[in-house]
Design a protein around this motif. Structure first.
Motif, PDB file in Angstrom:
ATOM      1  N   GLU A   1       0.783  -1.305   0.096  1.00  0.00           N
ATOM      2  CA  GLU A   1      -0.040  -0.227  -0.132  1.00  0.00           C
ATOM      3  C   GLU A   1       0.771   1.279   0.051  1.00  0.00           C
ATOM      4  OE1 GLU A   1      -3.698   1.962   2.678  1.00  0.00           O
ATOM      5  OE2 GLU A   1      -2.623   0.169   3.292  1.00  0.00           O
ATOM      6  N   ALA A   2       2.017   1.315   0.857  1.00  0.00           N
ATOM      7  CA  ALA A   2       2.894   2.626   0.742  1.00  0.00           C
ATOM      8  C   ALA A   2       3.377   2.699  -0.429  1.00  0.00           C
ATOM      9  CB  ALA A   2       3.974   2.137   1.787  1.00  0.00           C
ATOM     10  N   LEU A   3       3.915   1.506  -1.113  1.00  0.00           N
ATOM     11  CA  LEU A   3       4.572   1.648  -2.511  1.00  0.00           C
ATOM     12  C   LEU A   3       3.610   2.136  -3.644  1.00  0.00           C
ATOM     13  CD1 LEU A   3       7.194   1.296  -3.979  1.00  0.00           C
ATOM     14  CD2 LEU A   3       6.535  -1.163  -4.297  1.00  0.00           C
ATOM     15  N   ALA A   4       2.260   1.846  -3.491  1.00  0.00           N
ATOM     16  CA  ALA A   4       1.200   2.202  -4.406  1.00  0.00           C
ATOM     17  C   ALA A   4       0.990   3.556  -4.324  1.00  0.00           C
ATOM     18  CB  ALA A   4       0.083   1.226  -4.247  1.00  0.00           C
ATOM     19  N   LYS A   5       0.989   4.094  -3.014  1.00  0.00           N
ATOM     20  CA  LYS A   5       1.010   5.442  -2.684  1.00  0.00           C
ATOM     21  C   LYS A   5       1.977   6.644  -3.050  1.00  0.00           C
ATOM     22  CE  LYS A   5      -2.784   4.636   0.757  1.00  0.00           C
ATOM     23  NZ  LYS A   5      -2.979   4.969   2.333  1.00  0.00           N
ATOM     24  N   GLY A   6       3.295   5.897  -3.415  1.00  0.00           N
ATOM     25  CA  GLY A   6       4.410   6.503  -3.639  1.00  0.00           C
ATOM     26  C   GLY A   6       5.304   7.102  -2.289  1.00  0.00           C
ATOM     27  N   GLN A   7       5.233   6.438  -1.128  1.00  0.00           N
ATOM     28  CA  GLN A   7       5.344   7.096  -0.146  1.00  0.00           C
ATOM     29  C   GLN A   7       7.263   6.574   0.008  1.00  0.00           C
ATOM     30  OE1 GLN A   7       2.969   5.539   3.071  1.00  0.00           O
ATOM     31  NE2 GLN A   7       1.169   6.826   2.507  1.00  0.00           N
ATOM     32  N   VAL A   8       7.881   6.857  -0.888  1.00  0.00           N
ATOM     33  CA  VAL A   8       9.345   6.568  -0.940  1.00  0.00           C
ATOM     34  C   VAL A   8      10.008   7.926  -0.602  1.00  0.00           C
ATOM     35  CG1 VAL A   8      10.845   5.672  -2.637  1.00  0.00           C
ATOM     36  CG2 VAL A   8       8.816   4.861  -2.700  1.00  0.00           C
TER      37      VAL A   8
ATOM     38  N   GLY B   1       9.380  -4.057  -8.076  1.00  0.00           N
ATOM     39  CA  GLY B   1      10.616  -3.865  -8.526  1.00  0.00           C
ATOM     40  C   GLY B   1      10.812  -2.554  -9.465  1.00  0.00           C
ATOM     41  N   PRO B   2      10.394  -2.852 -10.654  1.00  0.00           N
ATOM     42  CA  PRO B   2      10.334  -1.796 -11.534  1.00  0.00           C
ATOM     43  C   PRO B   2       9.843  -0.412 -11.136  1.00  0.00           C
ATOM     44  CG  PRO B   2      10.071  -3.850 -12.502  1.00  0.00           C
ATOM     45  CD  PRO B   2       9.875  -4.253 -11.242  1.00  0.00           C
ATOM     46  N   THR B   3       8.441  -0.577 -10.520  1.00  0.00           N
ATOM     47  CA  THR B   3       7.895   0.642  -9.883  1.00  0.00           C
ATOM     48  C   THR B   3       8.579   1.428  -8.980  1.00  0.00           C
ATOM     49  OG1 THR B   3       5.802  -0.598 -10.184  1.00  0.00           O
ATOM     50  CG2 THR B   3       5.567   1.460  -9.039  1.00  0.00           C
ATOM     51  N   LEU B   4       9.241   0.809  -7.995  1.00  0.00           N
ATOM     52  CA  LEU B   4      10.259   1.300  -7.230  1.00  0.00           C
ATOM     53  C   LEU B   4      11.330   1.893  -7.741  1.00  0.00           C
ATOM     54  CD1 LEU B   4      10.999   1.831  -4.134  1.00  0.00           C
ATOM     55  CD2 LEU B   4      11.926  -0.197  -4.133  1.00  0.00           C
ATOM     56  N   ASP B   5      11.803   1.360  -8.586  1.00  0.00           N
ATOM     57  CA  ASP B   5      13.130   1.754  -9.413  1.00  0.00           C
ATOM     58  C   ASP B   5      12.498   3.363 -10.076  1.00  0.00           C
ATOM     59  OD1 ASP B   5      14.677  -0.087  -8.163  1.00  0.00           O
ATOM     60  OD2 ASP B   5      14.316  -1.543 -10.287  1.00  0.00           O
TER      61      ASP B   5
ATOM     62  N   LEU C   1      10.403   5.317  -9.199  1.00  0.00           N
ATOM     63  CA  LEU C   1      10.096   6.356  -8.280  1.00  0.00           C
ATOM     64  C   LEU C   1      11.610   6.940  -7.795  1.00  0.00           C
ATOM     65  CD1 LEU C   1       7.309   4.880  -6.240  1.00  0.00           C
ATOM     66  CD2 LEU C   1       7.020   6.565  -7.868  1.00  0.00           C
ATOM     67  N   VAL C   2      12.342   5.924  -7.568  1.00  0.00           N
ATOM     68  CA  VAL C   2      13.756   6.391  -7.175  1.00  0.00           C
ATOM     69  C   VAL C   2      14.358   7.223  -8.150  1.00  0.00           C
ATOM     70  CG1 VAL C   2      16.086   5.563  -6.241  1.00  0.00           C
ATOM     71  CG2 VAL C   2      13.838   4.510  -5.451  1.00  0.00           C
ATOM     72  N   LEU C   3      14.334   6.721  -9.439  1.00  0.00           N
ATOM     73  CA  LEU C   3      14.980   7.525 -10.596  1.00  0.00           C
ATOM     74  C   LEU C   3      14.591   8.744 -10.782  1.00  0.00           C
ATOM     75  CD1 LEU C   3      17.204   7.324 -13.128  1.00  0.00           C
ATOM     76  CD2 LEU C   3      15.370   6.437 -14.402  1.00  0.00           C
ATOM     77  N   THR C   4      13.112   9.057 -10.688  1.00  0.00           N
ATOM     78  CA  THR C   4      12.678  10.472 -10.780  1.00  0.00           C
ATOM     79  C   THR C   4      12.982  11.391  -9.703  1.00  0.00           C
ATOM     80  OG1 THR C   4      10.795   9.357 -11.752  1.00  0.00           O
ATOM     81  CG2 THR C   4      10.417  11.614 -10.993  1.00  0.00           C
TER      82      THR C   4
ATOM     83  N   ALA D   1      11.940   1.058 -20.110  1.00  0.00           N
ATOM     84  CA  ALA D   1      10.974   2.181 -19.646  1.00  0.00           C
ATOM     85  C   ALA D   1      11.887   3.084 -18.828  1.00  0.00           C
ATOM     86  CB  ALA D   1       9.985   1.489 -18.791  1.00  0.00           C
ATOM     87  N   LEU D   2      12.766   2.650 -17.982  1.00  0.00           N
ATOM     88  CA  LEU D   2      13.558   3.648 -17.317  1.00  0.00           C
ATOM     89  C   LEU D   2      14.426   4.491 -18.111  1.00  0.00           C
ATOM     90  CD1 LEU D   2      14.900   1.676 -14.324  1.00  0.00           C
ATOM     91  CD2 LEU D   2      12.953   3.085 -14.322  1.00  0.00           C
TER      92      LEU D   2
END
Length: 483
Positions: free
Chosen positions: A194-201, A248-252, A254-257, A292-293
């Protein structure tokens, strides 16, 4: 009368011949009716069996031809990839300038990536065909050997049944502590998703400093996951769940942005500072995720000069042609790479430089073990930095913990360091991620009047001002000397 051997014929011919003989036996031979019917049914069965065998043989031959064609296409794709690589080497040896050769290099890298993607698709098709063949063989095996039916046994019910003692019931109970741990793990996985879906990174930065001056040269972006106001998870606490659930790709992304936003902020500061980030193992193993990245990098092309992407050594050595082509395209567009999680100190600086690697990060403990002779390598630890410098690659000693270890790194000739002795990871100031206002132009400030970038980017404590020096007139000094 000549005798015809059905076994010498092909399956289809034996089937037709068997059916014909059966018909002839029924119509012509003066044999009893039951025997003629039996011969006819037997011959017809032989004919059907022969036709089925012929159809199975044709289907098998078609599948073999299809797999052979797929293999031939894969060989041709590999040959084309080798040719493209040879063209890239000839392009590097050509007298053209770097700016003139950059578009051609990018096009060749894109062609290599496309060839790799086609190879992946062909591999998926071959795998699917193999799975279908396995399923068909299992079904045919079940049909050929059906499970035995349980025999029906007539139960004799006696007139009087003696009562039996009740058997003790063994209850299967789960351990309450184990069940509670399982529920807690499932709830934690749900919170992480849920936290990853909300972008709480969140991204924390740890500086990379020059030795011995300890001046900040760059930062490493370390990801954190915020569950609530009081809970902040480290990568070791959530990466396993993220990769198991395919995030994993979704987290990457967000981190790259966020890393690109930090690179944009560092680009406005003097000193050529950079920020490095890591990708998950799922992203490095998927050419689609890397593509994609790379599209995100193309969108922020103006800021990738201040970005460094870290690649683990084990992953870098096992990259497929499609992923290597994408890395080549990123390098041609200005992205620099760093070799991370190094366990083998044998390097080829020229090959690494051609792949876009500009930094090699080795733990200080491994370098000290090599310097003391605890590990076996082809080159002494004190010469590794010099060897990499010949290929325009800088060696970074990470996980430096104390001042004696800093002194050891200086003895080995290492010019960059990272570790807790210099600074722990700290959160990024929120205004760094804010989009710049249109029409605002940053004024050029002399480097001497600019405070350290570490106090601007992350929440480091401000450096204490130097003590004020009280000037004494020279006459007072002479008066005290002659008194």
């Amino acid at each position: 009368m000549a005798r015809i051997r059905l076994s010498a014929l092909s399956p289809a011919a034996s089937g037709v011949a068997g059916f014909s003989l059966g018909a002839a036996a029924i119509l012509l031979l003066p044999v009893p009716g039951n025997l003629a019917n039996a011969l006819g049914l037997l011959s017809a069965g032989l004919g059907l069996a022969g036709a089925a065998a012929l159809a199975h043989r044709n289907a098998t031959r078609e599948r073999e031809q299809l797999l052979a064609a797929i293999g031939e296409v894969k060989v041709r794709l590999a040959t084309n990839a080798i040719r493209v690589d040879a063209m890239a080497k000839r392009l590097d040896q050509s007298p053209m300038g770097e700016a003139e050769a950059a578009p051609a290099k990018a096009m060749l890298n894109e062609l290599t990536a496309e060839v790799g993607l086609l190879g992946d698709l062909l591999q998926q098709v071959a795998t699917t065909l193999g799975e279908h063949d396995d399923q068909l063989s299992r079904i045919e095996g079940r049909l050929a050997n059906p499970p035995p039916q349980p025999a029906r046994i007539a139960a004799l019910v006696p007139e009087r049944i003696e009562p039996r003692a009740p058997e003790p019931l063994v209850a299967t109970r789960h351990d309450p502590a184990e069940a509670a741990q399982r529920r807690a793990a499932e709830e934690r996985a749900a919170l992480i998703s849920e936290a990853l879906a909300k972008g709480q990174v969140e991204v924390h930065l740890q500086p990379i400093v020059s030795l011995p001056q300890r001046r900040t040269r760059g930062y490493e972006a370390l990801v954190r996951l915020r569950l609530d106001e009081k809970t902040l998870l480290l990568p070791s606490e959530f990466l396993t769940t993220v990769e198991e659930r395919g995030f994993g790709p979704t987290l990457d992304a967000l981190v790259l942005t966020r890393a690109l936003a930090i690179a944009r902020h560092l680009g406005s500061k003097p000193g050529e500072l950079f920020v490095s980030c890591n990708f998950s193992a799922a992203t490095w193993g998927s050419s689609r995720a890397l593509a994609a990245l790379s599209r995100i990098l193309e969108k922020y092309h103006d800021h990738i000069g201040n970005l460094v992407i870290e690649v683990p050594q084990r992953v870098f050595r096992a990259l497929e042609p499609a992923s290597l082509g994408l890395l080549g395209a990123m390098s041609a567009n200005g992205v620099r790479f760093a070799l991370d999680h190094v366990s083998d100190l044998r390097f080829d600086p020229i090959s690494l430089h051609d792949r876009g690697v500009r930094f090699v990060k080795v733990s200080a403990a491994l370098l000290l073990a090599e310097a003391r002779g605890s590990t076996l390598a082809d080159i002494a630890a004190g010469d590794i930095a010099v060897q990499l410098a010949r290929g325009s690659i800088q060696l970074v000693a990470e996980e430096v913990e104390d001042d004696p270890m800093v002194a050891d790194m200086l003895d080995l000739g290492i010019g960059l360091g990272q570790g807790i002795i210099f600074s722990p990871p700290r959160p990024v100031r929120p205004e760094v991620f804010a989009e710049p206002q249109p029409g605002t132009v940053s004024a050029t400030v002399p480097a001497a009047s600019v405070p350290p970038a570490s106090a601007e980017v992350v929440e480091h404590p401000a450096m204490a001002p130097p003590p004020a020096v009280k000037r004494v007139p020279f006459r007072d000094i002479l008066r005290r000397a002659t008194a």
